[in-house]
Design a protein around this motif. Structure first.
Motif, PDB file in Angstrom:
ATOM      1  N   LYS A  70       0.855  -1.184   0.000  1.00  0.00           N
ATOM      2  CA  LYS A  70       0.000   0.000   0.000  1.00  0.00           C
ATOM      3  C   LYS A  70       0.888   1.229   0.000  1.00  0.00           C
ATOM      4  O   LYS A  70       2.099   1.146   0.245  1.00  0.00           O
ATOM      5  N   MET A  71       0.279   2.388  -0.224  1.00  0.00           N
ATOM      6  CA  MET A  71       1.055   3.625  -0.214  1.00  0.00           C
ATOM      7  C   MET A  71       0.276   4.738   0.464  1.00  0.00           C
ATOM      8  O   MET A  71      -0.959   4.720   0.520  1.00  0.00           O
ATOM      9  N   VAL A  72       1.040   5.703   0.947  1.00  0.00           N
ATOM     10  CA  VAL A  72       0.499   6.955   1.457  1.00  0.00           C
ATOM     11  C   VAL A  72       1.260   8.054   0.723  1.00  0.00           C
ATOM     12  O   VAL A  72       2.471   8.191   0.903  1.00  0.00           O
ATOM     13  N   PRO A  73       0.586   8.801  -0.153  1.00  0.00           N
ATOM     14  CA  PRO A  73       1.276   9.842  -0.922  1.00  0.00           C
ATOM     15  C   PRO A  73       1.403  11.146  -0.134  1.00  0.00           C
ATOM     16  O   PRO A  73       0.403  11.746   0.232  1.00  0.00           O
ATOM     17  N   TYR A  74       2.632  11.539   0.133  1.00  0.00           N
ATOM     18  CA  TYR A  74       2.913  12.846   0.731  1.00  0.00           C
ATOM     19  C   TYR A  74       3.418  13.831  -0.320  1.00  0.00           C
ATOM     20  O   TYR A  74       3.288  15.039  -0.163  1.00  0.00           O
ATOM     21  N   CYS A  75       4.009  13.313  -1.362  1.00  0.00           N
ATOM     22  CA  CYS A  75       4.604  14.124  -2.428  1.00  0.00           C
ATOM     23  C   CYS A  75       3.518  14.841  -3.226  1.00  0.00           C
ATOM     24  O   CYS A  75       2.538  14.225  -3.659  1.00  0.00           O
ATOM     25  N   ALA A  76       3.691  16.139  -3.443  1.00  0.00           N
ATOM     26  CA  ALA A  76       2.718  16.940  -4.198  1.00  0.00           C
ATOM     27  C   ALA A  76       2.569  16.426  -5.633  1.00  0.00           C
ATOM     28  O   ALA A  76       1.454  16.393  -6.164  1.00  0.00           O
ATOM     29  N   TYR A  77       3.660  16.028  -6.246  1.00  0.00           N
ATOM     30  CA  TYR A  77       3.576  15.521  -7.623  1.00  0.00           C
ATOM     31  C   TYR A  77       2.748  14.241  -7.665  1.00  0.00           C
ATOM     32  O   TYR A  77       1.895  14.065  -8.546  1.00  0.00           O
ATOM     33  N   ILE A  78       2.982  13.349  -6.735  1.00  0.00           N
ATOM     34  CA  ILE A  78       2.237  12.085  -6.712  1.00  0.00           C
ATOM     35  C   ILE A  78       0.758  12.339  -6.430  1.00  0.00           C
ATOM     36  O   ILE A  78      -0.109  11.715  -7.032  1.00  0.00           O
ATOM     37  N   LYS A  79       0.454  13.264  -5.551  1.00  0.00           N
ATOM     38  CA  LYS A  79      -0.950  13.613  -5.287  1.00  0.00           C
ATOM     39  C   LYS A  79      -1.617  14.140  -6.560  1.00  0.00           C
ATOM     40  O   LYS A  79      -2.750  13.777  -6.875  1.00  0.00           O
ATOM     41  N   ALA A  80      -0.912  14.983  -7.295  1.00  0.00           N
ATOM     42  CA  ALA A  80      -1.448  15.516  -8.552  1.00  0.00           C
ATOM     43  C   ALA A  80      -1.621  14.395  -9.578  1.00  0.00           C
ATOM     44  O   ALA A  80      -2.613  14.364 -10.310  1.00  0.00           O
ATOM     45  N   TYR A  81      -0.680  13.473  -9.621  1.00  0.00           N
ATOM     46  CA  TYR A  81      -0.768  12.337 -10.540  1.00  0.00           C
ATOM     47  C   TYR A  81      -2.012  11.505 -10.228  1.00  0.00           C
ATOM     48  O   TYR A  81      -2.730  11.068 -11.130  1.00  0.00           O
ATOM     49  N   LEU A  82      -2.273  11.285  -8.949  1.00  0.00           N
ATOM     50  CA  LEU A  82      -3.444  10.506  -8.540  1.00  0.00           C
ATOM     51  C   LEU A  82      -4.750  11.193  -8.940  1.00  0.00           C
ATOM     52  O   LEU A  82      -5.729  10.514  -9.268  1.00  0.00           O
ATOM     53  N   LYS A  83      -4.768  12.515  -8.936  1.00  0.00           N
ATOM     54  CA  LYS A  83      -5.975  13.229  -9.376  1.00  0.00           C
ATOM     55  C   LYS A  83      -6.232  12.996 -10.857  1.00  0.00           C
ATOM     56  O   LYS A  83      -7.377  12.906 -11.291  1.00  0.00           O
ATOM     57  N   ARG A  84      -5.154  12.891 -11.639  1.00  0.00           N
ATOM     58  CA  ARG A  84      -5.294  12.642 -13.080  1.00  0.00           C
ATOM     59  C   ARG A  84      -5.529  11.163 -13.397  1.00  0.00           C
ATOM     60  O   ARG A  84      -6.023  10.829 -14.474  1.00  0.00           O
ATOM     61  N   HIS A  85      -5.137  10.286 -12.454  1.00  0.00           N
ATOM     62  CA  HIS A  85      -5.246   8.833 -12.641  1.00  0.00           C
ATOM     63  C   HIS A  85      -5.859   8.201 -11.394  1.00  0.00           C
ATOM     64  O   HIS A  85      -5.191   7.456 -10.667  1.00  0.00           O
ATOM     65  N   PRO A  86      -7.140   8.464 -11.135  1.00  0.00           N
ATOM     66  CA  PRO A  86      -7.768   7.995  -9.899  1.00  0.00           C
ATOM     67  C   PRO A  86      -7.832   6.474  -9.772  1.00  0.00           C
ATOM     68  O   PRO A  86      -8.049   5.963  -8.671  1.00  0.00           O
ATOM     69  N   GLU A  87      -7.620   5.760 -10.856  1.00  0.00           N
ATOM     70  CA  GLU A  87      -7.634   4.297 -10.778  1.00  0.00           C
ATOM     71  C   GLU A  87      -6.548   3.758  -9.841  1.00  0.00           C
ATOM     72  O   GLU A  87      -6.668   2.655  -9.302  1.00  0.00           O
TER      73      GLU A  87
END
Length: 92
Positions: A70-87
């Motif tokens: 599992k993961m916990v995203p703290y990185c701003a880039y990764i959070k933004a990536y997740l918004k573009r790729h919610p899957e």
């Protein structure tokens, strides 16, 4: 574009890393009980704007999924990536 580049889990320094044209891109992490806390993504200036960060994140997500982590995203880039790729939210 970077499918043939191998992801390395450099456990000694807590980084996932790839090398593109002899430049190192990486994600800092901390791991605890099968959960990866993704702290910071860094891509050298020479590689910015070429999709390297997105490739790195995608490779890390695939690695985590294949190994049932599992993961916990703290990185701003990764959070933004997740918004573009919610899957990929399935890893959180």
């Amino acid at each position: 574009m970077y499918e043939d580049i191998q992801l390395n889990n450099n456990t000694a320094i807590h980084n996932f890393e790839i090398f593109v044209d002899e430049h190192r891109a990486f994600i800092d992490y901390k791991e605890r009980d099968g959960t990866y806390f993704l702290i910071h993504t860094e891509v050298p200036r020479e590689l910015e704007g070429h999709g390297v960060a997105a490739t790195l994140v995608e490779k890390v997500f695939k690695y985590l999924e294949e190994n049932d982590f599992k993961m916990v995203p703290y990185c701003a880039y990764i959070k933004a990536y997740l918004k573009r790729h919610p899957e990929w939210e399935r890893l959180t």
